[in-house]
Scaffold this motif. Structure first.
Motif, PDB file in Angstrom:
ATOM      1  N   VAL A   3      -1.439  86.133  71.745  1.00 54.31           N
ATOM      2  CA  VAL A   3      -1.072  86.873  72.918  1.00 54.31           C
ATOM      3  C   VAL A   3       0.075  87.335  72.582  1.00 54.31           C
ATOM      4  O   VAL A   3       0.846  88.643  72.759  1.00 54.31           O
ATOM      5  CB  VAL A   3      -0.843  85.881  73.852  1.00 54.31           C
ATOM      6  CG1 VAL A   3       0.871  86.683  75.285  1.00 54.31           C
ATOM      7  CG2 VAL A   3      -1.941  86.138  74.784  1.00 54.31           C
ATOM      8  N   LYS A   7       1.052  91.032  72.275  1.00 55.05           N
ATOM      9  CA  LYS A   7       2.259  91.503  72.773  1.00 55.05           C
ATOM     10  C   LYS A   7       3.298  93.245  71.862  1.00 55.05           C
ATOM     11  O   LYS A   7       3.698  94.261  72.470  1.00 55.05           O
ATOM     12  CB  LYS A   7       2.998  90.994  73.055  1.00 55.05           C
ATOM     13  CG  LYS A   7       4.149  91.615  74.167  1.00 55.05           C
ATOM     14  CD  LYS A   7       5.606  89.763  74.808  1.00 55.05           C
ATOM     15  CE  LYS A   7       6.266  91.015  76.030  1.00 55.05           C
ATOM     16  NZ  LYS A   7       7.261  89.072  76.017  1.00 55.05           N
ATOM     17  N   PRO A  59     -10.087  85.374  79.589  1.00 54.07           N
ATOM     18  CA  PRO A  59      -9.057  84.966  80.182  1.00 54.07           C
ATOM     19  C   PRO A  59      -8.307  86.536  78.701  1.00 54.07           C
ATOM     20  O   PRO A  59      -7.152  86.135  79.348  1.00 54.07           O
ATOM     21  CB  PRO A  59      -8.715  83.577  79.033  1.00 54.07           C
ATOM     22  CG  PRO A  59      -9.920  83.610  78.130  1.00 54.07           C
ATOM     23  CD  PRO A  59     -10.566  84.328  78.775  1.00 54.07           C
ATOM     24  N   SER A  60      -8.944  86.798  78.679  1.00 57.73           N
ATOM     25  CA  SER A  60      -7.735  87.655  78.069  1.00 57.73           C
ATOM     26  C   SER A  60      -8.050  89.277  78.738  1.00 57.73           C
ATOM     27  O   SER A  60      -6.679  90.017  78.399  1.00 57.73           O
ATOM     28  CB  SER A  60      -9.336  89.023  76.605  1.00 57.73           C
ATOM     29  OG  SER A  60     -10.509  89.297  76.580  1.00 57.73           O
ATOM     30  N   GLN A  62      -7.036  88.410  81.624  1.00 58.21           N
ATOM     31  CA  GLN A  62      -5.232  88.136  81.994  1.00 58.21           C
ATOM     32  C   GLN A  62      -4.599  88.316  81.677  1.00 58.21           C
ATOM     33  O   GLN A  62      -3.789  89.050  81.865  1.00 58.21           O
ATOM     34  CB  GLN A  62      -6.077  87.081  83.054  1.00 58.21           C
ATOM     35  CG  GLN A  62      -6.665  87.186  84.248  1.00 58.21           C
ATOM     36  CD  GLN A  62      -8.584  86.579  83.534  1.00 58.21           C
ATOM     37  OE1 GLN A  62      -8.769  86.638  82.625  1.00 58.21           O
ATOM     38  NE2 GLN A  62      -9.288  87.071  84.810  1.00 58.21           N
ATOM     39  N   ALA A  63      -4.334  88.133  80.378  1.00 60.97           N
ATOM     40  CA  ALA A  63      -3.446  88.055  79.442  1.00 60.97           C
ATOM     41  C   ALA A  63      -2.769  89.423  79.134  1.00 60.97           C
ATOM     42  O   ALA A  63      -1.894  89.563  79.596  1.00 60.97           O
ATOM     43  CB  ALA A  63      -4.137  87.508  77.917  1.00 60.97           C
ATOM     44  N   SER A  66      -1.405  91.248  82.289  1.00 59.54           N
ATOM     45  CA  SER A  66      -0.241  90.857  82.850  1.00 59.54           C
ATOM     46  C   SER A  66       0.867  90.894  81.589  1.00 59.54           C
ATOM     47  O   SER A  66       1.944  92.063  82.083  1.00 59.54           O
ATOM     48  CB  SER A  66      -0.191  89.279  82.048  1.00 59.54           C
ATOM     49  OG  SER A  66      -1.350  88.634  83.030  1.00 59.54           O
TER      50      SER A  66
END
Length: 121
Positions: A3, A7, A59-60, A62-63, A66
């Motif tokens: 993550v 980012k 989950p990727s 949602q990551a 976000s």
């Protein structure tokens, strides 16, 4: 760890876009399994059913969503519109590979164009 690396990449992407007067935008492209997972029947291909049952929530997605929010990058998620079209019986992917067919490309193009028109107004 992943993550934080993502980012960093997205931050650099945004900076490069803005330096070149480009509006950064992230587009989430769902897999056929994600799109059709809820529509399988007992008669469905057993390999497909096994993939659906054994695939956890993504989950990727949602990551990335976000991170896009945190970095103020527009995010277009095609999963809801593809699921909606699939529930109407539309086939959006070629049957034997992972690419969109003509219907999938039209659906994506229409949705993205509509999103961009709303942002421009």
């Amino acid at each position: 760890k992943e993550v934080l690396a993502t980012k960093s990449i997205l931050s650099e992407f945004k900076s490069l876009c803005l330096e070149n007067q480009i509006i950064p935008l992230l587009l989430y492209i769902p897999t056929a399994t994600q799109v059709y997972a809820g529509l399988y029947a007992a008669e469905s291909n057993s390999r497909f059913i096994e993939r659906v049952i054994n695939s956890p929530d993504n989950p990727s997605l949602q990551a990335i969503a976000s991170l896009a929010t945190e970095l103020h990058i527009d995010f277009i998620n095609l999963l809801p519109v593809f699921k909606s079209e699939a529930s109407k019986g539309r086939l959006l992917y070629y049957p034997f590979d992972t690419h969109w067919n003509v219907e999938g490309r039209r659906t994506a193009a229409s949705f993205v164009a509509s999103y961009l028109r709303r942002q421009g107004s």
